[in-house]
Design an enzyme around this catalytic site. Sequence first.
Site, PDB file in Angstrom:
ATOM      1  N   ASP A   1       0.872  -1.166   0.000  1.00 26.76           N
ATOM      2  CA  ASP A   1       0.000   0.000   0.000  1.00 26.76           C
ATOM      3  C   ASP A   1       0.914   1.222   0.000  1.00 26.76           C
ATOM      4  O   ASP A   1       1.763   1.366   0.878  1.00 26.76           O
ATOM      5  CB  ASP A   1      -0.887  -0.043   1.257  1.00 26.76           C
ATOM      6  CG  ASP A   1      -2.002   0.974   1.194  1.00 26.76           C
ATOM      7  OD1 ASP A   1      -3.170   0.553   1.242  1.00 26.76           O
ATOM      8  OD2 ASP A   1      -1.696   2.181   1.110  1.00 26.76           O
ATOM      9  N   LEU A   2       0.777   2.068  -1.018  1.00 29.24           N
ATOM     10  CA  LEU A   2       1.708   3.196  -1.137  1.00 29.24           C
ATOM     11  C   LEU A   2       1.522   4.153   0.036  1.00 29.24           C
ATOM     12  O   LEU A   2       0.397   4.359   0.506  1.00 29.24           O
ATOM     13  CB  LEU A   2       1.494   3.930  -2.447  1.00 29.24           C
ATOM     14  CG  LEU A   2       1.654   3.086  -3.714  1.00 29.24           C
ATOM     15  CD1 LEU A   2       1.587   3.977  -4.946  1.00 29.24           C
ATOM     16  CD2 LEU A   2       2.950   2.292  -3.708  1.00 29.24           C
TER      17      LEU A   2
ATOM     18  N   ASP B   1      -4.185   2.523  -4.649  1.00 32.18           N
ATOM     19  CA  ASP B   1      -2.728   2.450  -4.517  1.00 32.18           C
ATOM     20  C   ASP B   1      -2.302   1.135  -3.874  1.00 32.18           C
ATOM     21  O   ASP B   1      -1.263   1.067  -3.226  1.00 32.18           O
ATOM     22  CB  ASP B   1      -2.216   3.652  -3.710  1.00 32.18           C
ATOM     23  CG  ASP B   1      -2.843   3.717  -2.325  1.00 32.18           C
ATOM     24  OD1 ASP B   1      -3.783   2.935  -2.059  1.00 32.18           O
ATOM     25  OD2 ASP B   1      -2.398   4.539  -1.505  1.00 32.18           O
TER      26      ASP B   1
END
Length: 636
Positions: free
Chosen positions: A204-205, A247
């Site tokens: 997960d960015l 993301d």
Amino acid sequence: MPSAPLPSDEAERLVALRSLDLLDTPASEVFNSFVRVASRLFAVPLAAISLVDAERQWFKATVGLPMNETSRDASFSAYVILQPDEVLWVPDARLDPRFCDNPNVLGASRIRFYAGVSLIGEDGHAVGTLSIADQKSRLLNEDEIASLRDLATGVSAAIRLHGMMRRLEQDARSDPLTSLGNRREFETSLKPFGSESVALFLLDLDGFKGINDVFGHPGGDLALQEVGRRLQAAIRSGDCAFRLGGDEFALICPGMATAEARFSLAERIHAAMADTFMIDGQTVPLRTSIGIAVLPDHAGSPQELVHLADVALYDAKRAGRGTTRQAGHLPDQSGEGPSSEPGLSVHGSGSGIGLISLADRLRRALVPVGSEPFTLVFQPVVALSTQRTSSLEALVRWDLGPDGSISASEFVTLAERLGLIAHLDRWVLAAACKAAAGWPEPWLVSINVSALSFGLVDVVAMVEDALATSGLPAARLVIEMTETAFGGDVSRAREAVEGIRALGARISLDDFGAGHGSLSTLRQLPFTGMKIDRSLVANIGTDPTAAHMVRLIADFGCALDVRVVAEGVETVEQLCAVAECGVSLVQGYLLAKPAVVGDVVQAVRDAERIVTVSLGGRIPPERLTGVPQVMRSRVT
Ligand code: C2E
Ligand code: MG
Ligand code: MG
């Protein structure tokens, strides 16, 4: 025997044939039904749908023929496709120089009479034939020739639809932005891992929202593409990278058995992300959190694996940017710890309430039974031929009170992820049947049941219960299987679909054409109806492919004798266009928005009036029968 001549478009024809992706596929009820109709209609013992490949003719469906294929030279079809617009018919093959020494004429098949017509694929190329044959010689009259041609139009539509659906299915597996596999492909890829060792990385960015805020969505898209490229470059050759949405990314790494190997990959990813990345001359900080879980070390099933990797990711997130956590090494299980609600990374919930408490509320709302905070609204489906309401679709609503509202799709998805969907479906079934029992006779009620419920509980018993309690006759019930999540046990689903039909209710496939592999579901399960997805209807005026597909689905649905509904009709233009395409039932905001139970009668009146006024003689009445050209000869 002369070798069969080749048509002038042979090379392009073969490309068109291959693009259908139909050769050597398993038998299918759809095509079998066409040859059965042909054999009955013309009272012949032999009928076939064949594809003419470079060296062979391959049979997709047959009546009375024991083989799967023959050489192209020994086929009648090779001659049929030379003139794609003509019906080739031979009263007695012994008397025809092209066929008199054909092994099917001289040999055990003893074919005398033959008639065949080309099946047309994309771009007008003849890819195969619909043939009928008999061991007795006979003649064909003009009407029969016309009927054979009409039937072939239906088969051609089914063939092209198959090709289009295959392409849609391909597209449906990848993420258009990064070209990585999407969530669906991820789930499919993970499913086969049973006892085999596999490591799952969920990413997960960090701070991605900030990138979107500063550089706008185009900048955000560039960053996601760059992340996709860097992940691809970091993984080993047997590993696979996916974008799950937003993301979130995932890596499936088969056989990555040592913690050392896993942390070294995680380090490579952190290093790759930290490398400079610029948009508009500005450095963009890319960072990611990583959660890892391993099968069989941490989890016993792919489902559990995702859960645990999600928990680990959640923990990594809380620990700060650029962190890796692995399942089984969670340092902190206290407080509002991640393990209380793993697997819930659904983003963009419209409500102001946190996801974890939302999940909690949903669970409390559904188990135990009795105090559900849900309501139902109903949306009319109108038959174009009579301009009367045929059914009303029940749609569930959940009012969160001061916390705002959440869309049906969102909490249905949440219920699916939490394994609570069967509880929700049971509640909706009972409540909707009860409401419908009080409606005027002709109105059916359509009720959505998630494909996942079919794998979780005895759906037939659930339906039977709802009918018995409400007193609603089964004939007035339509189950809509929402199949976005279908991926379960086909034979179990088939039993359930057959069981629902055996009760006397109907069962329809929802969101057809949305690219969720609907055609394969349709082929495998005996539905009595299908709903054309809103996305196709929305684009019908602007995208010729969408219009083409709607027409094919309508033709195809009528040929199979299933109800076809176009949903999401919002404008008069869309209404006329779907009517033109041969769709027989419509639903959408143009006609009526979903109405609360007290407003149903008014909604029905509005919907019927709007259909009548909108069509206003624009479409000739015979076009509104919903019976396609190809089948009219059979029906009348
Ligand atoms: P669906 O079954 O395809 O339902 C159609 C959705 O499209 C509904 O959204 C409906 O309100 C909306 N809609 C209808 N006409 C139009 C239109 O002209 N334009 C637009 N833009 N939308 C239109 P809703 O109620 O939000 O439901 C969304 C999805 O959630 C449903 O899609 C269905 O998959 C699921 N769902 C809803 N109720 C239930 C339920 O009781 N049980 C289950 N399992 N799923 C449900
Ligand atoms: Mg539906
Ligand atoms: Mg739908």
